[in-house]
Design a protein around this motif. Structure first.
Motif, short mmCIF file in Angstrom:
data_model
loop_
_atom_site.label_atom_id
_atom_site.label_comp_id
_atom_site.label_asym_id
_atom_site.label_seq_id
_atom_site.Cartn_x
_atom_site.Cartn_y
_atom_site.Cartn_z
N LEU A 163 0.70 -1.12 -0.23
CA LEU A 163 0.26 -0.64 -0.13
C LEU A 163 0.74 1.80 -0.54
O LEU A 163 0.28 2.19 -0.19
CB LEU A 163 -0.79 0.01 0.72
N SER A 164 2.21 1.19 0.26
CA SER A 164 2.83 2.53 0.90
C SER A 164 4.36 1.63 0.71
O SER A 164 4.87 1.19 1.80
CB SER A 164 2.69 3.35 1.61
N LYS A 165 5.16 2.84 1.35
CA LYS A 165 6.95 1.73 1.72
C LYS A 165 6.37 2.68 3.34
O LYS A 165 7.49 2.02 3.68
CB LYS A 165 7.35 3.13 1.17
N MET A 166 5.70 2.42 3.74
CA MET A 166 5.56 3.27 4.91
C MET A 166 4.68 1.61 5.44
O MET A 166 4.41 1.00 5.00
CB MET A 166 4.42 4.47 5.38
N THR A 167 4.42 1.27 6.97
CA THR A 167 4.57 0.62 7.43
C THR A 167 3.09 0.92 8.32
O THR A 167 3.17 2.04 9.12
CB THR A 167 5.21 -0.13 8.73
N TYR A 168 2.01 0.01 8.18
CA TYR A 168 0.88 0.28 9.05
C TYR A 168 1.05 -1.10 9.57
O TYR A 168 1.21 -2.01 9.19
CB TYR A 168 0.45 0.74 8.20
N SER A 169 0.30 -0.34 11.25
CA SER A 169 -0.76 -1.54 11.16
C SER A 169 -1.36 -2.57 10.98
O SER A 169 -2.16 -1.66 10.00
CB SER A 169 -1.50 -0.72 13.06
N HIS A 170 -2.23 -3.89 11.07
CA HIS A 170 -2.56 -4.26 10.02
C HIS A 170 -4.52 -3.87 9.80
O HIS A 170 -5.33 -4.18 8.96
CB HIS A 170 -2.69 -5.96 10.24
N GLU A 171 -4.36 -3.36 11.31
CA GLU A 171 -6.22 -2.49 10.95
C GLU A 171 -6.12 -1.71 9.91
O GLU A 171 -6.93 -1.62 9.40
CB GLU A 171 -6.45 -1.90 12.42
N ILE A 172 -4.93 -1.00 9.87
CA ILE A 172 -4.87 0.69 9.45
C ILE A 172 -4.83 0.14 7.26
O ILE A 172 -5.35 0.26 6.72
CB ILE A 172 -3.72 1.52 9.86
N ALA A 173 -3.78 -0.87 7.35
CA ALA A 173 -3.72 -1.32 6.44
C ALA A 173 -4.66 -2.20 6.05
O ALA A 173 -5.48 -1.78 4.23
CB ALA A 173 -2.26 -2.61 6.32
N LYS A 174 -5.54 -3.22 6.29
CA LYS A 174 -6.62 -3.44 5.54
C LYS A 174 -8.12 -1.95 5.74
O LYS A 174 -9.10 -2.25 5.09
CB LYS A 174 -7.53 -4.47 7.18
N LEU A 175 -7.99 -1.70 6.70
CA LEU A 175 -9.00 0.30 6.51
C LEU A 175 -8.64 0.30 5.03
O LEU A 175 -9.41 1.13 3.98
CB LEU A 175 -8.65 0.92 7.07
N LEU A 176 -7.42 1.12 4.54
CA LEU A 176 -6.90 1.29 3.28
C LEU A 176 -7.15 0.55 2.21
O LEU A 176 -7.72 0.83 1.10
CB LEU A 176 -5.34 2.38 3.52
N LEU A 177 -7.07 -0.81 2.45
CA LEU A 177 -7.04 -1.90 1.22
C LEU A 177 -8.45 -1.71 1.22
O LEU A 177 -8.76 -1.74 -0.15
CB LEU A 177 -6.95 -3.56 2.17
N ILE A 178 -10.06 -1.12 1.90
CA ILE A 178 -11.16 -1.62 2.27
C ILE A 178 -11.28 -0.92 1.05
O ILE A 178 -12.41 -0.76 0.28
CB ILE A 178 -11.92 -2.32 3.53
N GLU A 179 -10.76 0.91 1.60
CA GLU A 179 -11.04 1.56 1.06
C GLU A 179 -10.91 1.66 -0.71
O GLU A 179 -11.61 2.58 -1.58
CB GLU A 179 -10.52 3.02 1.57
N GLN A 180 -9.69 1.46 -1.05
CA GLN A 180 -9.93 0.95 -2.41
C GLN A 180 -10.51 0.28 -2.74
O GLN A 180 -10.83 0.36 -4.26
CB GLN A 180 -8.29 0.63 -2.27
N ILE A 181 -10.45 -0.90 -2.94
CA ILE A 181 -11.90 -1.83 -3.08
C ILE A 181 -13.23 -1.21 -3.52
O ILE A 181 -13.50 -1.65 -3.99
CB ILE A 181 -11.66 -2.83 -2.79
N TYR A 182 -13.28 -0.29 -2.83
CA TYR A 182 -14.73 0.47 -2.30
C TYR A 182 -14.41 1.52 -3.60
O TYR A 182 -15.99 0.88 -4.39
CB TYR A 182 -14.59 0.98 -1.37
N ARG A 183 -13.50 2.03 -3.68
CA ARG A 183 -13.46 2.96 -4.49
C ARG A 183 -13.60 1.91 -6.18
O ARG A 183 -14.01 2.43 -7.09
CB ARG A 183 -12.10 3.09 -4.79
N TYR A 184 -12.72 1.21 -6.28
CA TYR A 184 -13.06 0.05 -7.63
C TYR A 184 -14.19 -0.35 -7.84
O TYR A 184 -14.96 -0.07 -8.86
CB TYR A 184 -11.69 -1.05 -7.69
#
Length: 146
Positions: free
Chosen positions: A114-135
């Motif tokens: 999702l990024s070169k940054m490191t995220y907690s798994h909860e935040i990573a999941k939120l970003l992923l779900i938002e991208q799927i929603y966008r799609y």
């Protein structure tokens, strides 16, 4: 067709769970079912074997593994990737690992970042779900993805 977000351990935040549920429910109007699966982590003190996951599931499921060393995509590139893979496979599973990440024991696994940054798994999941929603919004002609 189905997209599953598979994560290990349970989300502790009621607020994030509410956002997950809201975005996932809004995503399910396109004919592609989007769902969230939470698995129990056998040993939360070490990484998870990619080989174990790949070998136990059906072959006609495309699997992505979120990892900081994975390939980065723009939103548009990720949407194109989802479209191409949904045309080839019946299902897509996107795995979000635990705090220790993945044991890289399967050569052909596809890692995405999702990024070169490191995220907690909860935040990573939120970003992923938002991208799927966008799609999903884009393919249904909505305005959110613009």
């Amino acid at each position: 067709m189905r997209i599953r977000i598979v994560s290990f351990g349970k989300s502790k935040s009621k607020e994030l769970n509410s956002i997950f549920t809201d975005l996932l429910s809004k995503s399910n109007h396109t004919g592609i079912k989007v769902e969230q699966i939470q698995l129990i982590d056998k040993d939360p003190t070490k990484g998870i074997s990619v080989n174990e996951i790949v070998l136990k599931d059906k072959k006609d499921i495309k699997k992505y593994f979120l990892a900081e060393w994975g390939k980065e995509y723009s939103s548009g590139e990720f949407q194109n990737k989802l479209s191409l893979d949904l045309a080839r496979y019946t299902d897509i599973d996107i795995y979000v690992g635990n705090a220790f990440g993945w044991i890289r024991d399967y050569i052909n696994a596809e890692y995405i970042s999702l990024s070169k940054m490191t995220y907690s798994h909860e935040i990573a999941k939120l970003l992923l779900i938002e991208q799927i929603y966008r799609y999903m919004d884009k393919i249904s002609g909505g305005k959110y993805s613009k």
